[in-house]
Design an enzyme around this catalytic site. Structure first.
Site, short mmCIF file in Angstrom:
data_model
loop_
_atom_site.label_atom_id
_atom_site.label_comp_id
_atom_site.label_asym_id
_atom_site.label_seq_id
_atom_site.Cartn_x
_atom_site.Cartn_y
_atom_site.Cartn_z
N ASP A 120 4.26 -5.04 -4.64
CA ASP A 120 4.97 -6.07 -3.59
C ASP A 120 4.42 -6.81 -2.82
O ASP A 120 3.10 -6.42 -2.89
CB ASP A 120 6.61 -5.12 -3.06
CG ASP A 120 5.93 -4.05 -2.11
OD1 ASP A 120 4.73 -4.21 -1.90
OD2 ASP A 120 6.85 -3.33 -1.66
N ASP A 161 1.86 -0.57 -3.65
CA ASP A 161 2.92 -1.00 -4.31
C ASP A 161 2.75 -2.51 -4.88
O ASP A 161 1.91 -3.35 -4.18
CB ASP A 161 4.44 -0.72 -3.49
CG ASP A 161 4.58 0.43 -2.86
OD1 ASP A 161 4.20 1.38 -3.66
OD2 ASP A 161 5.33 0.69 -2.04
N GLU A 187 -0.93 3.53 0.28
CA GLU A 187 -0.11 2.75 1.30
C GLU A 187 1.28 3.41 1.67
O GLU A 187 2.04 4.01 0.91
CB GLU A 187 0.51 1.50 0.43
CG GLU A 187 1.56 0.57 1.21
CD GLU A 187 2.02 -0.40 0.54
OE1 GLU A 187 2.05 -0.51 -0.62
OE2 GLU A 187 2.91 -1.08 0.97
N ASP A 192 3.97 -6.45 0.51
CA ASP A 192 3.33 -5.53 1.41
C ASP A 192 2.07 -4.87 0.95
O ASP A 192 0.90 -4.90 1.30
CB ASP A 192 4.03 -4.57 1.80
CG ASP A 192 5.01 -4.91 3.06
OD1 ASP A 192 4.93 -6.21 3.47
OD2 ASP A 192 5.75 -4.03 3.32
#
Ligand code: TSJ
Length: 672
Positions: A530, A528, A455, A532
């Site tokens: 998170d 990650d 990513e 996203d």
């Protein structure tokens, strides 16, 4: 007729065991000999399937009686000795003496081939086909069989056995005596108990679950018919009783199939009608899944390979929904134009029930309806049924959910077609700019090669520096276009990186996907911890689930787990992969440690990235299972759905983006 029967039977009965066989009887017995000689011709196999077929054959007779309106309950019992009893509360098999054959009608049923139910065609207008080879076949293949008939205030019995004749030859289904009176009865019905012949079958042990499932299906197909299944103790630890009775018939069937799925409108649609002498019943309901499942039957016989009735259903559905889409306000004319038949059936569960007189089965396994007249008959019933159903304003919302679903299916189909094109042109693409994003590896040994889907461009850059280029390829995904909420998978497919991914894997897409030609043995998603990252992971898994399923089922897809913390004291460094593990790690380090929290992959330098996430000797990978991917797809459809509330709730419930163990929970897989 009943009175007449009683009289005739009365004359014959009361003279048990005085039966002598004339030439005709012997011919009859030779018919049963043929069954024992070639059982496969009559029941398909002598394996478990053929064994259970015996039960279906007997039950079919009671079901016919129910279909004609004379029977409301069937009891099936798996007995302690391994025999099976089938009993109904119908009129009871006629016991009148056959004017030519000079034996009771009941005896004819059990001793003459193809006599089952056929002696009264008016009552049996919809029976037949492959099934209904009948009671005589069951009798021929049984060690013993007992018939009990309750009618005209009396009980009648007759027993049959397989017996060795003077020449040592075993004959099946030989009557021990003519049908005889055995007391009075206030009930009516028929009861048959039989023991399969272990000289014929590979095994004579019935599978209770197989019988249970079959009876449940029969109950679904015959609305309101009560079927009890009793498993007597010793077959299982304790006696069990299952009762199947569905007042909704095939509507309940569809509900039952969709029970574990999310339907997109509350009640299955029910259509029935008759055309060209063919009775048609259809029930259908869409779910938010992507697979189409049709269960079709002719005269209660399953047609797993479909046939003309299914074709008729599909064209009726397509015509009706295309017409309705054309007129619909919510769809612009342009959109309606891209809809194809298959789009209307995405996520659709359908049960089709057809009843007709002369049935022709086709194909190797005779599992396909061949009658050409069934196609237009089903088509017209389905078309007019749907048009009528949707003529009511109250059904508007159902129609619009159907059309929405079809439209998104059409878009995905279109995108998939384009993606396939790209995959086909992969050779020219390899030299194009697209592939520029991919940092491929130098090694040519696919079994050893890995591709990291990373990513973000910056993380991608770090990975490119950190990797071992001999076997590790890096494909950075630009975060931005994927972060856009409400992006549909079809739009995602148009994304450049996805196209690159398809050509990098080199194995095609969709139906053309060939897992044997993938260029990387491990496909590792690095994102990650998170929101996203969660989103991108879900999109990627959904993509693989939909377009490259074997990649998942063959175990090629992994999630890489980057650490959340770095705990360091002087030259001692420990990486921590979840919040839960942090207190332990800091305790181990003792006073004066330095704690670094990684918010993303981009915060690690190349050595850290290698050590913690990429080095096969040290990293943690989670292998993705097909269940994970299915779950991801669900998440994605919720995420991208129009309902903002549902989306918010779902995300709140399912995604705690700051903890690695919630990721593990989401992924659900084994650590490798
Ligand atoms: F076929 C069988 F013998 F195996 C069998 C038949 C087994 C079982 C469990 C049930 C039956 C069966 C047959 N149940 N109900 C009937 N009904 C008739 O055979 C029947 C009854 C009355 C009349 C009539 O015209 O009065 C006609 C028929 C065919």
């Amino acid at each position: 007729m009943a009175e007449n029967n009683a009289k005739l039977v009365g004359e014959k009965l009361g003279k048990p065991n005085t039966k002598s066989y004339d030439a005709k009887d012997i011919q009859i017995l030779e018919g049963l000999d043929a069954v024992r000689l070639r059982p496969g011709m009559y029941i398909g196999t002598t394996g478990p399937k053929g064994l259970h077929h015996l039960v279906w054959e007997i039950v079919d007779n009671s079901v016919d009686e129910a279909a004609n309106g004379f029977c409301s309950r069937i009891n099936v019992s798996l007995n302690k000795d391994g025999s099976v009893t089938v009993e109904d509360n119908g009129r009871g098999i006629p016991v009148a003496i056959h004017p030519v054959k000079k034996v009771s009608a009941a005896e004819v049923v059990f001793t003459e081939l193809h006599a089952g139910g056929k002696f009264n065609n008016e009552n049996y207008s919809y029976s037949g086909g492959l099934h209904g080879v009948g009671a005589s076949v069951v009798n021929a293949l049984s060690r013993w069989l007992k018939l009990e008939v309750f009618r005209d205030g009396k009980k009648y019995i007759q027993e049959f056995e397989s017996k060795e004749d003077a020449n040592g030859k075993v004959r099946g289904g030989v009557p021990l005596y003519s049908l005889k009176e055995d007391g009075a009865s206030i009930i009516t019905g028929t009861k048959v108990t039989f023991m399969p012949d272990d000289r014929i079958f590979e095994s004579i042990t019935f599978n209770p679950d197989t019988i249970k499932e079959h009876l449940k299906e029969v109950a679904f197909l015959n609305r309101g018919l009560e079927i009890n299944f009793i498993i007597q103790a010793e077959v299982e630890e304790e006696s069990k009783l299952y009762t199947f009775k569905f007042d909704g018939g095939i509507v309940d069937f569809v509900k039952n199939i969709n029970e574990t799925k999310n339907s997109i409108y509350a009640e299955p649609i029910y259509i029935s009608g008759e055309s060209d002498g063919i009775k048609v019943e259809v029930s259908m309901q869409h779910t938010d899944s992507y697979t189409e499942s049709i269960f079709s039957y002719v005269n209660n016989i399953q047609t797993p390979d479909g046939g003309t009735h299914e074709i008729g259903f599909k064209s009726g559905l397509t015509k009706a929904l295309s017409d309705l889409a054309e007129k619909s306000n919510s769809l612009k004319g342009k959109d309606a134009g891209i809809l194809a038949g298959e789009d209307f059936r995405e996520g659709l569960t359908t049960v089709i029930l057809v009843k007709m007189k002369t049935v022709e089965f086709e194909g190797q396994t005779k599992a396909k309806l061949g009658n050409p007249q069934a196609r237009p008959a089903v088509e017209s019933v389905v078309y007019s049924g749907l048009m009528e159903f949707f003529s009511d304003k109250k059904t508007n919302s159902i129609l619009s959910s159907m059309l929405d679903k079809a439209l998104s299916a059409a878009k995905v189909r279109e995108a998939s077609r384009k993606a396939k094109e790209i995959a086909r042109q992969k050779n020219s693409i390899e030299n194009s700019t697209l592939i520029g994003k991919l940092a491929s590896c130098t090694g040519k040994n696919y079994a050893n090669n890995e591709i990291f889907i990373v990513e973000g461009d910056s993380a991608g850059g770090s990975c490119k520096q950190a990797r071992d280029r001999h076997f590790q390829a890096i494909l950075p995904l630009r975060g931005k276009p994927l972060n856009v909420e409400k992006k549909r998978i079809d739009q995602v497919l148009m994304n450049e990186e996805f196209r690159t991914l398809i050509s990098a894997l080199g194995a095609g897409i969709g139906e053309d996907f060939d897992v044997n030609s993938i260029k990387y043995n491990k496909v590792i998603i690095l994102a990650d911890a998170d929101q996203d990252g969660f989103h991108i992971r879900s999109i990627l898994l959904t993509f693989f689930f939909r377009y490259m399923k074997p990649l998942i089922t063959n175990g090629h897809v992994f999630i890489g787990l980057p650490p959340l913390y770095r705990v360091a004291k002087r030259d001692k460094v420990e990486y921590v992969y979840s919040d839960a593990e942090l207190p332990e790690a800091t305790k181990r380090a003792g006073k004066g440690y330095k704690l670094q929290r990684y918010k993303g992959l981009g915060e690690m330098d190349k050595d850290q990235l290698w050590e913690t996430t990429m080095d096969p000797a040290q990293r943690t990978l989670v292998q993705v299972t097909i269940d994970d991917a299915a779950e991801a797809e669900k998440i994605i459809s919720t995420w991208m759905g129009d309902n903002v509330e549902v989306r918010k709730n779902y995300i709140a419930e399912h995604a705690n983006f700051s903890r690695a163990d919630s990721l593990s929970e989401f992924i659900n897989g084994k650590k490798k």
